[in-house]
Design a protein around this motif. Structure first.
Motif, PDB file in Angstrom:
ATOM      1  N   CYS A  13       0.839  -1.193   0.000  1.00  0.00           N
ATOM      2  CA  CYS A  13       0.000   0.000   0.000  1.00  0.00           C
ATOM      3  C   CYS A  13       0.877   1.248   0.000  1.00  0.00           C
ATOM      4  O   CYS A  13       2.036   1.207   0.392  1.00  0.00           O
ATOM      5  CB  CYS A  13      -0.965   0.004   1.175  1.00  0.00           C
ATOM      6  SG  CYS A  13      -0.236   0.187   2.808  1.00  0.00           S
ATOM      7  N   THR A  19      -5.206   3.422   3.695  1.00  0.00           N
ATOM      8  CA  THR A  19      -5.675   2.102   3.267  1.00  0.00           C
ATOM      9  C   THR A  19      -6.638   1.503   4.281  1.00  0.00           C
ATOM     10  O   THR A  19      -7.725   1.033   3.920  1.00  0.00           O
ATOM     11  CB  THR A  19      -4.473   1.167   3.025  1.00  0.00           C
ATOM     12  OG1 THR A  19      -3.669   1.728   1.979  1.00  0.00           O
ATOM     13  CG2 THR A  19      -4.912  -0.233   2.645  1.00  0.00           C
ATOM     14  N   ASP A 126      -8.925   0.365  -5.308  1.00  0.00           N
ATOM     15  CA  ASP A 126      -8.695   0.930  -3.980  1.00  0.00           C
ATOM     16  C   ASP A 126      -7.724   2.114  -4.111  1.00  0.00           C
ATOM     17  O   ASP A 126      -7.245   2.399  -5.211  1.00  0.00           O
ATOM     18  CB  ASP A 126      -8.217  -0.155  -3.001  1.00  0.00           C
ATOM     19  CG  ASP A 126      -6.750  -0.524  -3.100  1.00  0.00           C
ATOM     20  OD1 ASP A 126      -6.015   0.015  -3.956  1.00  0.00           O
ATOM     21  OD2 ASP A 126      -6.314  -1.356  -2.292  1.00  0.00           O
ATOM     22  N   ASN A 128      -4.738   2.403  -3.546  1.00  0.00           N
ATOM     23  CA  ASN A 128      -3.387   1.998  -3.929  1.00  0.00           C
ATOM     24  C   ASN A 128      -3.293   1.582  -5.390  1.00  0.00           C
ATOM     25  O   ASN A 128      -2.235   1.222  -5.871  1.00  0.00           O
ATOM     26  CB  ASN A 128      -2.939   0.829  -3.045  1.00  0.00           C
ATOM     27  CG  ASN A 128      -3.046   1.168  -1.595  1.00  0.00           C
ATOM     28  OD1 ASN A 128      -2.357   2.060  -1.115  1.00  0.00           O
ATOM     29  ND2 ASN A 128      -3.944   0.502  -0.885  1.00  0.00           N
TER      30      ASN A 128
END
Length: 180
Positions: A13, A19, A126, A128
């Protein structure tokens, strides 16, 4: 030996706090553990990290590493971004539709609901850049039985030809009849 289940799956991440907050907020996961070290336990390499663990349900753990001394995160440019992903099972198509609406309201781009005949999915990224899929099973016992019956034949054909075998083409070709 027989594997019992996945203990955890780990990804890198960009930012540990971001996260954790994203997965808690958007996918309702519980933050269960954080481990931080200055050296890698398996190699003793001096490389500080934060290792995070989130509960993805039923003992399935999604983990992340933040590595502040490593070069910026990239991705395998030789692999299309749709290939590498993690998929989570949800209880219904209604949950997919509700989650899609909630994610979009939060400014997250969502692809789908995509119909794979035996399950339906939505896809998004997400913070990342990891692709995430949520999937709801909708197949019939006959469909799963038909897929089970041809899996080895399909694998062998693929191994020989590197072309998509057609035994399960009914899954994405709606002009073909699905097993009843």
């Amino acid at each position: 030996m027989k594997i019992e289940r996945i203990h955890h799956v780990a990804y890198r991440c960009k930012d540990a706090k971001t996260t954790v907050e994203w997965y808690v907020k958007h996918l309702n996961m519980d933050f269960v553990l954080a481990i931080a070290e200055d050296k890698v336990p398996s190699t003793q390499a001096p490389d500080p990290y934060m290792h995070l663990f989130l509960d993805a349900g039923n003992g399935n753990i999604l983990a992340f590493f933040e590595l502040p001394n490593s070069p910026d995160m990239g991705r395998d440019t030789n692999t299309p971004e749709w290939v590498q992903h993690i998929a989570f099972k949800v209880d219904s198509v209604q949950t997919l539709e509700d989650t899609k609406a909630r994610l979009q309201a939060a400014g997250i781009d969502v692809i789908g609901v995509t119909d794979h005949t035996i399950f339906k999915s939505i896809y998004f990224f997400d913070p990342n850049g990891h692709r995430v899929e949520l999937a709801a099973d909708v197949g019939t016992p006959q469909m799963y039985k038909a897929l089970d019956a041809c899996k080895w034949e399909m694998l062998e054909e693929w191994n020989q030809t590197k072309r998509a075998p057609k035994q399960a083409a009914w899954m994405h070709d709606k002009s073909l009849a699905a097993p009843q």
